[in-house]
Design an enzyme around this catalytic site. Structure first.
Site, PDB file in Angstrom:
ATOM      1  N   ARG A  68     -74.537 -97.653  14.328  1.00  0.00           N
ATOM      2  CA  ARG A  68     -73.441 -98.515  13.940  1.00  0.00           C
ATOM      3  C   ARG A  68     -73.086 -99.057  15.297  1.00  0.00           C
ATOM      4  O   ARG A  68     -73.240 -98.617  16.481  1.00  0.00           O
ATOM      5  CB  ARG A  68     -72.457 -97.862  13.185  1.00  0.00           C
ATOM      6  CG  ARG A  68     -71.922 -96.454  13.877  1.00  0.00           C
ATOM      7  CD  ARG A  68     -70.577 -96.145  13.519  1.00  0.00           C
ATOM      8  NE  ARG A  68     -70.180 -94.931  14.128  1.00  0.00           N
ATOM      9  CZ  ARG A  68     -69.446 -94.889  15.269  1.00  0.00           C
ATOM     10  NH1 ARG A  68     -69.434 -96.333  16.038  1.00  0.00           N
ATOM     11  NH2 ARG A  68     -69.091 -93.798  15.905  1.00  0.00           N
ATOM     12  N   GLY A  69     -72.182-100.241  15.228  1.00  0.00           N
ATOM     13  CA  GLY A  69     -71.290-100.664  16.125  1.00  0.00           C
ATOM     14  C   GLY A  69     -70.260 -99.681  16.504  1.00  0.00           C
ATOM     15  O   GLY A  69     -69.727 -98.851  15.997  1.00  0.00           O
ATOM     16  N   LYS A  71     -68.054 -96.992  19.650  1.00  0.00           N
ATOM     17  CA  LYS A  71     -68.362 -95.826  20.523  1.00  0.00           C
ATOM     18  C   LYS A  71     -68.321 -94.790  19.728  1.00  0.00           C
ATOM     19  O   LYS A  71     -68.815 -94.556  18.672  1.00  0.00           O
ATOM     20  CB  LYS A  71     -67.357 -96.011  21.726  1.00  0.00           C
ATOM     21  CG  LYS A  71     -67.494 -97.443  22.608  1.00  0.00           C
ATOM     22  CD  LYS A  71     -66.762 -97.367  23.814  1.00  0.00           C
ATOM     23  CE  LYS A  71     -67.045 -98.596  24.571  1.00  0.00           C
ATOM     24  NZ  LYS A  71     -66.446 -98.717  25.785  1.00  0.00           N
ATOM     25  N   GLY A 142     -67.001 -99.244  11.878  1.00  0.00           N
ATOM     26  CA  GLY A 142     -68.196 -98.993  12.358  1.00  0.00           C
ATOM     27  C   GLY A 142     -69.199 -99.391  11.672  1.00  0.00           C
ATOM     28  O   GLY A 142     -69.554 -99.010  10.410  1.00  0.00           O
ATOM     29  N   CYS A 171     -63.069 -94.377  20.234  1.00  0.00           N
ATOM     30  CA  CYS A 171     -63.389 -95.694  20.538  1.00  0.00           C
ATOM     31  C   CYS A 171     -63.383 -96.490  21.661  1.00  0.00           C
ATOM     32  O   CYS A 171     -63.395 -97.457  22.041  1.00  0.00           O
ATOM     33  CB  CYS A 171     -62.715 -96.740  19.473  1.00  0.00           C
ATOM     34  SG  CYS A 171     -62.760 -96.247  17.491  1.00  0.00           S
TER      35      CYS A 171
END
Length: 205
Positions: A68-69, A71, A142, A171
């Site tokens: 997923r996108g 951090k 995310g 994040c």
């Protein structure tokens, strides 16, 4: 049609990813309806594609790498995980920014039911609240798409142990804190919350 699935037991993270990957393939092939899955994970950290070792302070819980996108983030009891498997192409909404904005408006509208003012920030994806002059994140996003079918989604802090975030820089934003509905003085059951999530979902999606 969008189905809803609620898991009452803690869900293993790897199992949830395998489930979503199989489901979105079925949705893409028109073999299954869209799905919104509401669940909780046991305490863990997930590392999105933008995660770096610098964002780990102490490995308090298992770390799962994910596509997923974003951090690092924390998942655990007291947090409502919302995984959305939606066909954006079929909805004529092939626009990632629009999808993120729709997700944001949905959660903001849900929080309004509990007199919590959530805000969307263009440069900091997620939902934020101003707590006595300090901006804190109450919901993390995310997301991932495959052939314009979405998966992964949202982690909304209802009543998690916020000290569990101390092992990471959530994040990658070290100058901002995290909060929860409970910390803001709102006590709500997941069952109550789920009813509002469904109610507001259909107004946007």
């Amino acid at each position: 049609m969008t189905e809803w699935l609620i898991s009452n037991q803690f869900t293993d993270y790897n199992h949830s990813v395998k489930f979503m990957e199989a489901k979105i393939q079925q949705i893409y092939n028109n073999l299954s309806d869209e799905l919104v899955w509401l669940l909780q994970h046991p305490p863990l950290y997930t590392a999105g594609i933008g995660a770096t070792d610098d964002d780990i302070i102490e490995k308090l819980f298992p770390i799962y790498k994910t596509g997923r996108g974003g951090k690092y983030t924390y998942h655990g009891p007291g947090q409502r995980i919302i995984y959305l498997m939606l066909n954006l192409k079929k909805r004529n909404k092939c626009d990632i920014k629009l999808y993120i904005r729709d997700l944001s408006n949905w959660i903001i509208n849900v929080l309004k039911h509990f007199n919590i003012l959530g805000e969307f920030k263009e440069d900091r994806i997620g939902i934020w609240v101003n707590n006595k002059g300090v901006e804190e994140k109450i919901a993390a996003f995310g997301i991932r798409l495959r052939k314009w079918v979405t998966y992964h989604g949202i982690a909304l802090n209802v009543s998690p142990n916020l000290s569990h975030y101390e092992g990471i820089i959530p994040c990658g934003l070290k100058d901002y804190g995290v909060t929860s509905m409970e910390k803001l003085g709102v006590k709500v059951s997941l069952c109550e919350l789920d009813d509002i999530l469904k109610q507001e979902f259909h107004k946007i999606f």
